[in-house]
Design an enzyme around this catalytic site. Structure first.
Site, PDB file in Angstrom:
ATOM      1  N   HIS A  90       4.140   1.480  -7.422  1.00 60.49           N
ATOM      2  CA  HIS A  90       3.352   1.013  -7.765  1.00 60.49           C
ATOM      3  C   HIS A  90       2.313   0.631  -8.869  1.00 60.49           C
ATOM      4  O   HIS A  90       1.978  -0.065  -9.662  1.00 60.49           O
ATOM      5  CB  HIS A  90       2.078   0.557  -6.960  1.00 60.49           C
ATOM      6  CG  HIS A  90       3.202   0.499  -5.590  1.00 60.49           C
ATOM      7  ND1 HIS A  90       3.549   1.669  -4.555  1.00 60.49           N
ATOM      8  CD2 HIS A  90       4.352  -0.724  -4.319  1.00 60.49           C
ATOM      9  CE1 HIS A  90       3.474   1.204  -3.376  1.00 60.49           C
ATOM     10  NE2 HIS A  90       4.361   0.236  -3.720  1.00 60.49           N
ATOM     11  N   GLY A 116       0.898  -1.222  -0.279  1.00 61.89           N
ATOM     12  CA  GLY A 116      -0.394   0.175  -0.235  1.00 61.89           C
ATOM     13  C   GLY A 116       0.956   1.087   0.089  1.00 61.89           C
ATOM     14  O   GLY A 116       1.966   1.157  -0.941  1.00 61.89           O
ATOM     15  N   GLU A 141      12.413  -4.367  -9.385  1.00 61.74           N
ATOM     16  CA  GLU A 141      13.646  -3.990  -9.238  1.00 61.74           C
ATOM     17  C   GLU A 141      14.179  -3.511  -8.352  1.00 61.74           C
ATOM     18  O   GLU A 141      15.475  -3.680  -7.522  1.00 61.74           O
ATOM     19  CB  GLU A 141      14.716  -4.242 -11.074  1.00 61.74           C
ATOM     20  CG  GLU A 141      14.263  -4.913 -11.838  1.00 61.74           C
ATOM     21  CD  GLU A 141      14.724  -4.723 -13.222  1.00 61.74           C
ATOM     22  OE1 GLU A 141      15.225  -3.592 -13.200  1.00 61.74           O
ATOM     23  OE2 GLU A 141      14.903  -4.914 -13.861  1.00 61.74           O
TER      24      GLU A 141
HETATM   25  P1  AMP Z   1       5.784  -2.175  -1.755  1.00 66.58           P
HETATM   26  O1  AMP Z   1       4.496  -1.895  -1.187  1.00 66.58           O
HETATM   27  O2  AMP Z   1       6.973  -1.594  -1.334  1.00 66.58           O
HETATM   28  O3  AMP Z   1       6.465  -3.978  -1.543  1.00 66.58           O
HETATM   29  O4  AMP Z   1       6.338  -2.635  -3.294  1.00 66.58           O
HETATM   30  C1  AMP Z   1       4.938  -3.257  -3.866  1.00 66.58           C
HETATM   31  C2  AMP Z   1       5.906  -3.606  -5.325  1.00 66.58           C
HETATM   32  O5  AMP Z   1       6.021  -2.723  -6.080  1.00 66.58           O
HETATM   33  C3  AMP Z   1       7.268  -4.475  -5.113  1.00 66.58           C
HETATM   34  O6  AMP Z   1       7.077  -5.033  -6.066  1.00 66.58           O
HETATM   35  C4  AMP Z   1       8.431  -3.444  -5.587  1.00 66.58           C
HETATM   36  O7  AMP Z   1       9.210  -3.831  -5.389  1.00 66.58           O
HETATM   37  C5  AMP Z   1       7.510  -2.597  -6.118  1.00 66.58           C
HETATM   38  N1  AMP Z   1       8.597  -1.294  -6.342  1.00 66.58           N
HETATM   39  C6  AMP Z   1       8.404  -0.312  -5.182  1.00 66.58           C
HETATM   40  N2  AMP Z   1       8.845   1.029  -5.756  1.00 66.58           N
HETATM   41  C7  AMP Z   1       9.028   0.779  -6.953  1.00 66.58           C
HETATM   42  C8  AMP Z   1       9.909   1.530  -7.892  1.00 66.58           C
HETATM   43  N3  AMP Z   1       9.883   3.466  -7.588  1.00 66.58           N
HETATM   44  N4  AMP Z   1       9.228   1.430  -9.118  1.00 66.58           N
HETATM   45  C9  AMP Z   1       8.669   0.420  -9.031  1.00 66.58           C
HETATM   46  N5  AMP Z   1       7.983  -0.332  -8.423  1.00 66.58           N
HETATM   47  C10 AMP Z   1       8.574  -0.430  -7.408  1.00 66.58           C
END
Ligand code: AMP
Length: 297
Positions: free
Chosen positions: A51, A45, A163
């Site tokens: 995201h 979230g 990534e």
């Molecule tokens: P999180 O909510 O931080 O657990 O992230 C959910 C997904 O979004 C994970 O696969 C992260 O690697 C991806 N994600 C988070 N930040 C970025 C970003 N700046 N660019 C691309 N994907 C992201």
């Protein structure tokens, strides 16, 4: 409970919010039986454009897309990090609704863990002895457990991960093979703010001064490319750390040059090598991670 969020325009699709795993599983079974491909984007979230880019890619490549929002307690090795983690659920739902992400899964902690609190015990070999694993003990066990459970509920054809969390991606690939999930793990590139800072939910927790200073992280990662032809691995690491730590608000916890597949440390530059530079930086607020790919010429 199944709740339909009404969007302003009558003609646009609505997101369906599920809190119960079995209800989501059943609804998706029907989609699968109808021959639909399912894309899945797990998140914690506080959604941002990073995201959003994952969900948009999933929407482009699948018939339907499921996005989960779950701040997974078992992957936090630090209680205050868990307690401070930003929650912006209403905004998140609006965002997903606005891009026509049909299925949104927002389970409670009990829903995911009450029946079976035991974490997955897998062997990740070298992947679990370095970088994030070293500084956040238990983190990847929690990540692997929750993604495995989510995969079992959603049974996606394709699952999308950023990534930005480079080591997490390697762990999830390994978990998926070990648990025999029939899913394609798709890596998506990192979205950045204008000054280069990798988008992250935790950026919301930076104060103004920390936020400004944080731009040095990506600048430092890019500087390494200039230093690489002239300096040893250790010297480049030292120069980059010095560059980032020119701000007293930032302290580099680790900066490793690693093989992008095995994540093993690289100790010398070899022509045509593919090298990933992975970094974690401490602020007095959130801890930030980032990474960049280098081609050695
Ligand atoms: P999180 O909510 O931080 O657990 O992230 C959910 C997904 O979004 C994970 O696969 C992260 O690697 C991806 N994600 C988070 N930040 C970025 C970003 N700046 N660019 C691309 N994907 C992201």
């Amino acid at each position: 409970m199944l709740l339909s969020i009404k969007s302003k325009k009558k003609s646009s699709l609505n997101s369906h919010i599920f809190n119960k795993a079995d209800q989501l599983h059943k609804a998706l079974q029907q989609e699968r039986a109808a021959g639909k491909t399912i894309g899945f984007v797990p998140t914690m979230g506080a959604l941002h454009d990073g995201h959003r880019s994952l969900v948009l890619r999933a929407l482009a490549e699948n018939d339907i897309v499921v996005c989960s929002i779950f701040v997974n307690p078992t992957q936090f090795n630090n209680l205050s990090d868990f307690q401070k983690y930003p929650h912006t659920e209403e905004k998140d739902i609006q965002l997903l609704n606005s891009i026509n992400c049909r299925y949104v899964f927002i389970p409670s902690v009990d829903e995911m863990y009450l029946e079976d609190p035991k974490l997955l015990e897998l062997n990740f070999g070298a992947l679990e002895n370095t970088m994030e694993a070293e500084f956040r003990p238990g983190h990847f066990k929690g990540v692997a457990t929750i993604v495995d459970r989510l995969f079992k509920i959603v049974l996606p054809h394709n699952a999308y991960f950023g990534e930005k969390d480079f080591q997490q991606l390697a762990i999830i690939r390994s978990m998926s093979v070990q648990m025999k999930h029939e899913v394609n793990i798709i890596a998506c590139s990192t979205l950045r703010e204008e000054d280069g800072l990798a988008m992250s939910s935790r950026n919301l927790l930076l104060n103004n001064d920390q936020r400004k200073a944080a731009a040095l992280i990506y600048q430092g990662l890019r500087k390494a490319q200039e230093f690489i032809p002239h300096q040893s691995v250790d010297a480049v690491r030292t120069l980059v750390i010095r560059y980032i730590e020119q701000s007293p608000l930032l302290r580099v916890q680790y900066f490793n040059f690693v093989d992008p597949i095995t994540l093993e440390n690289i100790n010398s530059w070899n022509k045509n090598d593919d090298v990933q530079g992975c970094i974690a930086v401490l602020t007095e607020g959130p801890r930030l991670i980032d990474n960049i790919n280098y081609i050695i010429e």
